[in-house]
Structures are given as C-alpha cells and as structure tokens.
Design a protein around this motif. Sequence first.
Motif, PDB file in Angstrom:
ATOM      1  N   VAL A 143       0.837  -1.213   0.000  1.00 26.90           N
ATOM      2  CA  VAL A 143       0.000   0.000   0.000  1.00 26.90           C
ATOM      3  C   VAL A 143       0.866   1.254   0.000  1.00 26.90           C
ATOM      4  O   VAL A 143       0.385   2.351   0.312  1.00 26.90           O
ATOM      5  N   GLN A 144       2.151   1.098  -0.319  1.00 31.53           N
ATOM      6  CA  GLN A 144       3.076   2.210  -0.540  1.00 31.53           C
ATOM      7  C   GLN A 144       3.279   3.063   0.721  1.00 31.53           C
ATOM      8  O   GLN A 144       3.286   4.284   0.680  1.00 31.53           O
ATOM      9  N   LEU A 145       3.488   2.367   1.844  1.00 31.42           N
ATOM     10  CA  LEU A 145       3.712   3.075   3.105  1.00 31.42           C
ATOM     11  C   LEU A 145       4.911   2.525   3.874  1.00 31.42           C
ATOM     12  O   LEU A 145       4.970   2.670   5.101  1.00 31.42           O
ATOM     13  N   SER A 146       5.846   1.922   3.196  1.00 33.48           N
ATOM     14  CA  SER A 146       6.990   1.321   3.884  1.00 33.48           C
ATOM     15  C   SER A 146       7.719   2.329   4.761  1.00 33.48           C
ATOM     16  O   SER A 146       8.144   2.019   5.885  1.00 33.48           O
ATOM     17  N   GLU A 147       7.843   3.559   4.268  1.00 30.90           N
ATOM     18  CA  GLU A 147       8.619   4.572   4.992  1.00 30.90           C
ATOM     19  C   GLU A 147       7.893   5.084   6.239  1.00 30.90           C
ATOM     20  O   GLU A 147       8.482   5.782   7.066  1.00 30.90           O
ATOM     21  N   LYS A 148       6.609   4.728   6.401  1.00 33.05           N
ATOM     22  CA  LYS A 148       5.831   5.190   7.550  1.00 33.05           C
ATOM     23  C   LYS A 148       5.619   4.087   8.589  1.00 33.05           C
ATOM     24  O   LYS A 148       4.837   4.267   9.527  1.00 33.05           O
ATOM     25  N   ALA A 149       6.316   2.985   8.467  1.00 34.28           N
ATOM     26  CA  ALA A 149       6.080   1.821   9.329  1.00 34.28           C
ATOM     27  C   ALA A 149       6.209   2.153  10.808  1.00 34.28           C
ATOM     28  O   ALA A 149       5.462   1.634  11.642  1.00 34.28           O
ATOM     29  N   GLY A 150       7.150   3.032  11.172  1.00 30.71           N
ATOM     30  CA  GLY A 150       7.381   3.344  12.575  1.00 30.71           C
ATOM     31  C   GLY A 150       6.618   4.539  13.086  1.00 30.71           C
ATOM     32  O   GLY A 150       6.728   4.883  14.272  1.00 30.71           O
ATOM     33  N   ASP A 151       5.814   5.174  12.230  1.00 33.19           N
ATOM     34  CA  ASP A 151       5.087   6.378  12.640  1.00 33.19           C
ATOM     35  C   ASP A 151       3.843   6.034  13.452  1.00 33.19           C
ATOM     36  O   ASP A 151       3.220   4.989  13.262  1.00 33.19           O
ATOM     37  N   TRP A 152       3.454   6.962  14.348  1.00 33.57           N
ATOM     38  CA  TRP A 152       2.211   6.826  15.092  1.00 33.57           C
ATOM     39  C   TRP A 152       1.050   7.298  14.219  1.00 33.57           C
ATOM     40  O   TRP A 152       1.233   8.124  13.311  1.00 33.57           O
ATOM     41  N   PRO A 153      -0.167   6.812  14.458  1.00 31.13           N
ATOM     42  CA  PRO A 153      -1.316   7.261  13.672  1.00 31.13           C
ATOM     43  C   PRO A 153      -1.475   8.780  13.621  1.00 31.13           C
ATOM     44  O   PRO A 153      -1.849   9.345  12.593  1.00 31.13           O
ATOM     45  N   ALA A 154      -1.170   9.462  14.726  1.00 33.50           N
ATOM     46  CA  ALA A 154      -1.316  10.920  14.766  1.00 33.50           C
ATOM     47  C   ALA A 154      -0.360  11.629  13.818  1.00 33.50           C
ATOM     48  O   ALA A 154      -0.586  12.800  13.458  1.00 33.50           O
ATOM     49  N   GLN A 155       0.701  10.954  13.404  1.00 34.37           N
ATOM     50  CA  GLN A 155       1.668  11.550  12.487  1.00 34.37           C
ATOM     51  C   GLN A 155       1.284  11.339  11.018  1.00 34.37           C
ATOM     52  O   GLN A 155       1.946  11.894  10.134  1.00 34.37           O
ATOM     53  N   LEU A 156       0.234  10.573  10.764  1.00 34.01           N
ATOM     54  CA  LEU A 156      -0.146  10.227   9.398  1.00 34.01           C
ATOM     55  C   LEU A 156      -1.290  11.111   8.906  1.00 34.01           C
ATOM     56  O   LEU A 156      -2.119  11.573   9.685  1.00 34.01           O
ATOM     57  N   SER A 157      -1.346  11.313   7.592  1.00 37.96           N
ATOM     58  CA  SER A 157      -2.477  12.011   6.992  1.00 37.96           C
ATOM     59  C   SER A 157      -3.696  11.094   6.977  1.00 37.96           C
ATOM     60  O   SER A 157      -3.591   9.881   7.237  1.00 37.96           O
ATOM     61  N   GLY A 158      -4.858  11.665   6.643  1.00 37.95           N
ATOM     62  CA  GLY A 158      -6.069  10.845   6.585  1.00 37.95           C
ATOM     63  C   GLY A 158      -5.949   9.714   5.577  1.00 37.95           C
ATOM     64  O   GLY A 158      -6.346   8.570   5.852  1.00 37.95           O
ATOM     65  N   GLY A 159      -5.404   9.994   4.416  1.00 39.03           N
ATOM     66  CA  GLY A 159      -5.230   8.956   3.404  1.00 39.03           C
ATOM     67  C   GLY A 159      -4.249   7.890   3.836  1.00 39.03           C
ATOM     68  O   GLY A 159      -4.444   6.699   3.569  1.00 39.03           O
ATOM     69  N   GLN A 160      -3.181   8.295   4.530  1.00 36.93           N
ATOM     70  CA  GLN A 160      -2.199   7.329   5.021  1.00 36.93           C
ATOM     71  C   GLN A 160      -2.802   6.435   6.099  1.00 36.93           C
ATOM     72  O   GLN A 160      -2.555   5.227   6.122  1.00 36.93           O
ATOM     73  N   ARG A 161      -3.597   7.017   6.988  1.00 36.13           N
ATOM     74  CA  ARG A 161      -4.241   6.197   8.019  1.00 36.13           C
ATOM     75  C   ARG A 161      -5.186   5.177   7.385  1.00 36.13           C
ATOM     76  O   ARG A 161      -5.267   4.026   7.840  1.00 36.13           O
ATOM     77  N   GLN A 162      -5.884   5.576   6.338  1.00 35.23           N
ATOM     78  CA  GLN A 162      -6.798   4.631   5.696  1.00 35.23           C
ATOM     79  C   GLN A 162      -6.026   3.539   4.960  1.00 35.23           C
ATOM     80  O   GLN A 162      -6.478   2.402   4.885  1.00 35.23           O
ATOM     81  N   ARG A 163      -4.856   3.871   4.454  1.00 37.88           N
ATOM     82  CA  ARG A 163      -4.019   2.836   3.834  1.00 37.88           C
ATOM     83  C   ARG A 163      -3.521   1.836   4.882  1.00 37.88           C
ATOM     84  O   ARG A 163      -3.415   0.639   4.600  1.00 37.88           O
ATOM     85  N   VAL A 164      -3.226   2.325   6.077  1.00 38.20           N
ATOM     86  CA  VAL A 164      -2.838   1.409   7.162  1.00 38.20           C
ATOM     87  C   VAL A 164      -4.014   0.497   7.501  1.00 38.20           C
ATOM     88  O   VAL A 164      -3.843  -0.714   7.703  1.00 38.20           O
ATOM     89  N   ALA A 165      -5.221   1.061   7.547  1.00 40.36           N
ATOM     90  CA  ALA A 165      -6.403   0.239   7.824  1.00 40.36           C
ATOM     91  C   ALA A 165      -6.610  -0.812   6.737  1.00 40.36           C
ATOM     92  O   ALA A 165      -6.978  -1.965   7.029  1.00 40.36           O
ATOM     93  N   LEU A 166      -6.373  -0.441   5.488  1.00 39.21           N
ATOM     94  CA  LEU A 166      -6.476  -1.406   4.391  1.00 39.21           C
ATOM     95  C   LEU A 166      -5.417  -2.496   4.543  1.00 39.21           C
ATOM     96  O   LEU A 166      -5.709  -3.685   4.376  1.00 39.21           O
ATOM     97  N   ALA A 167      -4.197  -2.093   4.877  1.00 40.03           N
ATOM     98  CA  ALA A 167      -3.125  -3.076   5.074  1.00 40.03           C
ATOM     99  C   ALA A 167      -3.455  -4.032   6.211  1.00 40.03           C
ATOM    100  O   ALA A 167      -3.185  -5.238   6.129  1.00 40.03           O
ATOM    101  N   ARG A 168      -4.044  -3.514   7.280  1.00 43.04           N
ATOM    102  CA  ARG A 168      -4.436  -4.368   8.417  1.00 43.04           C
ATOM    103  C   ARG A 168      -5.450  -5.424   7.978  1.00 43.04           C
ATOM    104  O   ARG A 168      -5.412  -6.570   8.434  1.00 43.04           O
ATOM    105  N   ALA A 169      -6.365  -5.036   7.081  1.00 38.11           N
ATOM    106  CA  ALA A 169      -7.349  -6.007   6.576  1.00 38.11           C
ATOM    107  C   ALA A 169      -6.711  -7.007   5.626  1.00 38.11           C
ATOM    108  O   ALA A 169      -7.140  -8.166   5.561  1.00 38.11           O
ATOM    109  N   LEU A 170      -5.691  -6.584   4.895  1.00 39.56           N
ATOM    110  CA  LEU A 170      -5.082  -7.448   3.880  1.00 39.56           C
ATOM    111  C   LEU A 170      -4.021  -8.396   4.440  1.00 39.56           C
ATOM    112  O   LEU A 170      -3.713  -9.411   3.808  1.00 39.56           O
ATOM    113  N   VAL A 171      -3.467  -8.086   5.604  1.00 43.57           N
ATOM    114  CA  VAL A 171      -2.305  -8.826   6.090  1.00 43.57           C
ATOM    115  C   VAL A 171      -2.612 -10.303   6.319  1.00 43.57           C
ATOM    116  O   VAL A 171      -1.736 -11.167   6.193  1.00 43.57           O
ATOM    117  N   SER A 172      -3.861 -10.628   6.633  1.00 43.61           N
ATOM    118  CA  SER A 172      -4.230 -12.031   6.861  1.00 43.61           C
ATOM    119  C   SER A 172      -4.665 -12.728   5.566  1.00 43.61           C
ATOM    120  O   SER A 172      -5.133 -13.860   5.602  1.00 43.61           O
TER     121      SER A 172
END
Length: 271
Positions: A143-172
């Motif tokens: 989901v093109q967020l490798s460079e944000k792996a160590g960031d906290w949610p508060a440090q991410l933009s709205g689109g980045q947070r939603q990409r993390v949510a998508l990745a969480r659904a896809l990881v399994s």
Amino acid sequence: MNVVAHERFLAVEINDAPVDDRAIAAGAATIRVRGLEKDFGANRVLRGIDLDIPAGQFVAIIGKSGCGKSTLLRILLGLDEPTAGSLSFQSADGSQTPNARIVFQEPRLLPWLSAADNVAVGLGEGVSNLAGRAKALSVLSEVQLSEKAGDWPAQLSGGQRQRVALARALVSKPGLLALDEPLGALDALTRISMQGLLNRVWRELGFTAVLVTHDVSEAVHLADRVVVLDEGRIVLDILVPHPHPRRHGNPALAELEGKLLAAILGAGRLS
C-alpha cells in the motif's frame, strides 16, 4: 432487457463463471444469498434479497441512505444475523468458511501502536512478533507506506491512516474483503488516489470484494458489477463491461453512471 430478466441472465453467468488462478490462490469466496430478510422491530430493512457473487468478483452496492446497504454488508460479515433467508459461502480453495475482513470509513487505528504494529493486529493471536512484523512490513509496502512503518497514527495524513487500515485487513490474506464507505472521509484527490490503490491491490491479490458506497462514480470505477438497493430490495444489478484500470472521464462510464443515478433517484430503470 428488463431488470428481472437481467438478474436471471447474471445468475446464469455467475454460476457458469470460471474461477481464475488469482481467486484460487486467495481463497476467494463465492457468496450465495437467498430470500434474505432483516427486521429491526417494525422496521423491515432487507426484503427478500437474492444475490450471487462469484469468487474474485468486485461488487459495489449503492443506494439512498437507509436502503439497507450497510445492513447487508454486516450480515455478509457475520456481524448481524438475518431475520430470515439463507447465506452460504464456498471458497475457491474448497473451504466453506472464508477468511473475511472489513474496512470501515474510519481507520480505527490504535493510537498507542505504530503503523506496522497496527497492521500486525490484523493477524490476530498465534503469530510471533518477528513473523508478524515481517508480514506487516510486506503489506505496508503493497500500500506504498513502507517509509511510515514506525510512525504513530497521529503523524499520518487521513489517506495514510486509511491505507494502514487497508493493510491491516489485507495482512491475513482475506478471501472476502468488505468495504463500508472506506474512502468517504477523504478529500477528492486523495480519494481518487486510494481508488487506484484499492483497484491495483484487488487485481493483484484476487480476493472477492464487496463495497458499500454512496459515490456512483466510485462504484463504476472500481467494481465489476453494481447492485442498486431501494427500500431493502435489489432494483438493479448490472455488469460494468470495461477493463481495469479505468480512466476518470471515460464517456462510456459516465453514461453508465447516469443510468445508475436514474435508478437510485427513481427516475428510470435499465431497459
């Protein structure tokens, strides 16, 4: 072709549709719904839904607020029980119970965990920290967020947070991914970017996707097929006969959007 005849045509086509290698590898779910009803007291939300979704298909469900879209999605995910009717699954790998995940409009990230750790939550228990982090980093790359792996949610933009949510659904590696207005809170340009990302991930991984959205343009650009609900009933069920990826501004897609809007607003039906 009237709506009823078109639905019968779709049912024949779905039942005969071959399952591609991507769908088999993903354990993509075939869904069969018959006579589905859902009541909340005196409020009859779903009224006899019949729906077949083949493994690996991307289906969008649209309609006015209160038409039953999210209720249907929750029943497909087992989050609600139907009042009547039947629901069955058959995964492309032969199992009867698909690995199903959902992405909501709000990312629902845990603020005390990094992006990578939030993704690893999607693996559940029984996965070592080392293995879980490796899988999380791999999906963050998708989901093109490798460079944000160590960031906290508060440090991410709205689109980045939603990409993390998508990745969480896809990881399994789900066989069924449900999407409940996942892009609704994003600005227009971020939304278009996320549509492209979601479409690419679906085409690469091959899971079955069911999207609930109010955005007719989004439905037409992402889905193989669009289902319109009105007062708990399917009033339109049409294929989108255009290859992926799709270009915004395509006149043929704009024409299809117009037909769908007419059905939603009650100004006409596909004929």
